[in-house]
Design a protein around this motif. Structure first.
Motif, PDB file in Angstrom:
ATOM      1  N   GLY A 118       0.768  -1.166  -0.140  1.00 10.29           N
ATOM      2  CA  GLY A 118       0.058  -0.019  -0.043  1.00 10.29           C
ATOM      3  C   GLY A 118       0.727   1.329  -0.028  1.00 10.29           C
ATOM      4  O   GLY A 118       0.435   2.205  -0.810  1.00 10.29           O
ATOM      5  N   TRP A 119       1.979   1.154   0.851  1.00 10.50           N
ATOM      6  CA  TRP A 119       2.647   2.655   0.923  1.00 10.50           C
ATOM      7  C   TRP A 119       3.657   2.635  -0.430  1.00 10.50           C
ATOM      8  O   TRP A 119       3.878   3.735  -0.917  1.00 10.50           O
ATOM      9  CB  TRP A 119       3.545   2.301   2.043  1.00 10.50           C
ATOM     10  CG  TRP A 119       2.846   2.816   3.434  1.00 10.50           C
ATOM     11  CD1 TRP A 119       2.672   2.162   4.357  1.00 10.50           C
ATOM     12  CD2 TRP A 119       2.534   4.099   3.771  1.00 10.50           C
ATOM     13  NE1 TRP A 119       1.859   2.755   5.305  1.00 10.50           N
ATOM     14  CE2 TRP A 119       2.030   4.043   5.012  1.00 10.50           C
ATOM     15  CE3 TRP A 119       2.543   5.420   3.202  1.00 10.50           C
ATOM     16  CZ2 TRP A 119       1.336   5.183   5.467  1.00 10.50           C
ATOM     17  CZ3 TRP A 119       2.073   6.370   3.575  1.00 10.50           C
ATOM     18  CH2 TRP A 119       1.354   6.396   4.959  1.00 10.50           C
ATOM     19  N   LEU A 120       3.986   1.532  -0.973  1.00  9.27           N
ATOM     20  CA  LEU A 120       4.591   1.648  -2.162  1.00  9.27           C
ATOM     21  C   LEU A 120       3.780   2.080  -3.194  1.00  9.27           C
ATOM     22  O   LEU A 120       4.139   2.947  -4.071  1.00  9.27           O
ATOM     23  CB  LEU A 120       5.361   0.117  -2.731  1.00  9.27           C
ATOM     24  CG  LEU A 120       6.039   0.116  -4.039  1.00  9.27           C
ATOM     25  CD1 LEU A 120       7.153   1.154  -3.878  1.00  9.27           C
ATOM     26  CD2 LEU A 120       6.608  -1.262  -4.210  1.00  9.27           C
ATOM     27  N   HIS A 131      12.934  -1.211   0.575  1.00  8.48           N
ATOM     28  CA  HIS A 131      13.934  -0.492  -0.138  1.00  8.48           C
ATOM     29  C   HIS A 131      13.269   0.385  -1.296  1.00  8.48           C
ATOM     30  O   HIS A 131      13.540   1.774  -1.471  1.00  8.48           O
ATOM     31  CB  HIS A 131      14.841  -1.160  -0.837  1.00  8.48           C
ATOM     32  CG  HIS A 131      15.769  -0.338  -1.645  1.00  8.48           C
ATOM     33  ND1 HIS A 131      16.453   0.602  -1.350  1.00  8.48           N
ATOM     34  CD2 HIS A 131      15.932  -0.157  -3.120  1.00  8.48           C
ATOM     35  CE1 HIS A 131      17.141   1.115  -2.348  1.00  8.48           C
ATOM     36  NE2 HIS A 131      16.705   0.466  -3.365  1.00  8.48           N
ATOM     37  N   MET A 132      12.116  -0.258  -1.638  1.00  9.04           N
ATOM     38  CA  MET A 132      11.510   0.606  -3.046  1.00  9.04           C
ATOM     39  C   MET A 132      10.583   1.577  -2.476  1.00  9.04           C
ATOM     40  O   MET A 132      10.223   2.641  -3.284  1.00  9.04           O
ATOM     41  CB  MET A 132      10.961  -0.621  -3.769  1.00  9.04           C
ATOM     42  CG  MET A 132      11.747  -1.471  -4.713  1.00  9.04           C
ATOM     43  SD  MET A 132      12.802  -0.668  -5.921  1.00  9.04           S
ATOM     44  CE  MET A 132      11.345   0.085  -6.877  1.00  9.04           C
ATOM     45  N   ILE A 133       9.935   1.421  -1.255  1.00  6.91           N
ATOM     46  CA  ILE A 133       9.551   2.707  -0.709  1.00  6.91           C
ATOM     47  C   ILE A 133      10.215   3.589  -0.378  1.00  6.91           C
ATOM     48  O   ILE A 133       9.948   4.947  -0.863  1.00  6.91           O
ATOM     49  CB  ILE A 133       8.645   2.045   0.549  1.00  6.91           C
ATOM     50  CG1 ILE A 133       7.441   1.113   0.425  1.00  6.91           C
ATOM     51  CG2 ILE A 133       8.153   3.415   1.374  1.00  6.91           C
ATOM     52  CD1 ILE A 133       6.955   0.341   1.417  1.00  6.91           C
ATOM     53  N   GLU A 134      11.385   3.475   0.087  1.00  2.36           N
ATOM     54  CA  GLU A 134      12.314   4.667   0.320  1.00  2.36           C
ATOM     55  C   GLU A 134      12.850   5.219  -1.056  1.00  2.36           C
ATOM     56  O   GLU A 134      12.991   6.486  -1.308  1.00  2.36           O
ATOM     57  CB  GLU A 134      13.586   3.907   1.123  1.00  2.36           C
ATOM     58  CG  GLU A 134      14.658   4.951   1.341  1.00  2.36           C
ATOM     59  CD  GLU A 134      15.724   4.790   0.164  1.00  2.36           C
ATOM     60  OE1 GLU A 134      16.261   5.876   0.085  1.00  2.36           O
ATOM     61  OE2 GLU A 134      16.034   3.783  -0.386  1.00  2.36           O
ATOM     62  N   GLU A 135      13.254   4.395  -1.983  1.00  2.00           N
ATOM     63  CA  GLU A 135      13.764   4.753  -3.325  1.00  2.00           C
ATOM     64  C   GLU A 135      12.740   5.748  -3.840  1.00  2.00           C
ATOM     65  O   GLU A 135      12.769   6.730  -4.630  1.00  2.00           O
ATOM     66  CB  GLU A 135      14.166   3.646  -4.270  1.00  2.00           C
ATOM     67  CG  GLU A 135      14.500   4.041  -5.514  1.00  2.00           C
ATOM     68  CD  GLU A 135      15.870   4.212  -5.830  1.00  2.00           C
ATOM     69  OE1 GLU A 135      16.410   4.512  -6.760  1.00  2.00           O
ATOM     70  OE2 GLU A 135      16.588   4.061  -4.729  1.00  2.00           O
ATOM     71  N   THR A 136      11.464   5.166  -3.937  1.00  2.00           N
ATOM     72  CA  THR A 136      10.342   5.966  -4.640  1.00  2.00           C
ATOM     73  C   THR A 136       9.977   7.295  -4.020  1.00  2.00           C
ATOM     74  O   THR A 136      10.068   8.298  -4.808  1.00  2.00           O
ATOM     75  CB  THR A 136       9.006   5.120  -4.960  1.00  2.00           C
ATOM     76  OG1 THR A 136       9.469   3.796  -5.589  1.00  2.00           O
ATOM     77  CG2 THR A 136       8.115   5.569  -5.873  1.00  2.00           C
TER      78      THR A 136
END
Length: 173
Positions: free
Chosen positions: A19-21, A146-151
């Protein structure tokens, strides 16, 4: 992709992570709405000329592909990626001749493919590709974080670039 809602406050771990991603992914298209083609490719940061709206969208698309196809599934890179041995490390951002609408559609399509991969794996599944960080395979849970952070970080870049281009600002959830 339209802006999605935050995940429910008491949902399970997978729903929270995806959801966050998905929320951060949806901001990418929102940040680009109403942008002219010229502005999408305009270089606003003299020391980082590849950091254009279009360049960041392309970068995010290929990050999705890299983490979920190459890393998690171990799909061999048979030359479909923009990177080559000895090539420029940010080759995915060389998109001056690619329309923003195309880049956004490719990003949305890659996100959909990533979501299918995510749905097919347990959160404890580990990378199958030879690209593991420091030789240690990461779990899908780690990759999602990581993808949440990256995005989210690159959505912040899109925010700043957009404001430099035309003064447009927007509120993020």
């Amino acid at each position: 992709m339209t802006v999605v809602n935050r995940p429910p406050l008491t949902s399970d771990e997978r729903t929270q992570l995806t959801g966050w991603l998905d929320l951060q992914r949806s901001f990418v298209r929102m940040k680009c709405e109403g942008l002219s083609e010229a502005d999408a490719h305009r270089k606003t940061l003299p020391t980082s000329p590849l950091m254009t709206m279009a360049g960041v969208v392309a970068h995010l698309r290929w990050n999705e592909y890299s983490w979920f196809h190459l890393n998690m599934l171990g799909t061999p890179d048979t030359g479909q990626t923009p990177w080559t041995e000895g090539g420029h490390p940010d080759a995915e951002m060389f998109v001056d001749d690619v329309p923003l609408a195309q880049l956004l559609d490719e990003y949305d399509e890659e996100c959909a493919r990533s979501n299918a991969i995510i749905a097919s794996l347990a959160l404890d599944a580990v990378e199958q590709g030879p690209y593991a960080t420091k030789g240690e395979a990461a779990s899908l849970r780690y990759v999602l974080c990581h993808m949440i952070e990256e995005t989210a970080r690159h959505v912040g870049h899109l925010d700043i670039i957009r404001e430099l281009l035309d003064g447009h600002t927007s509120y993020n959830e």
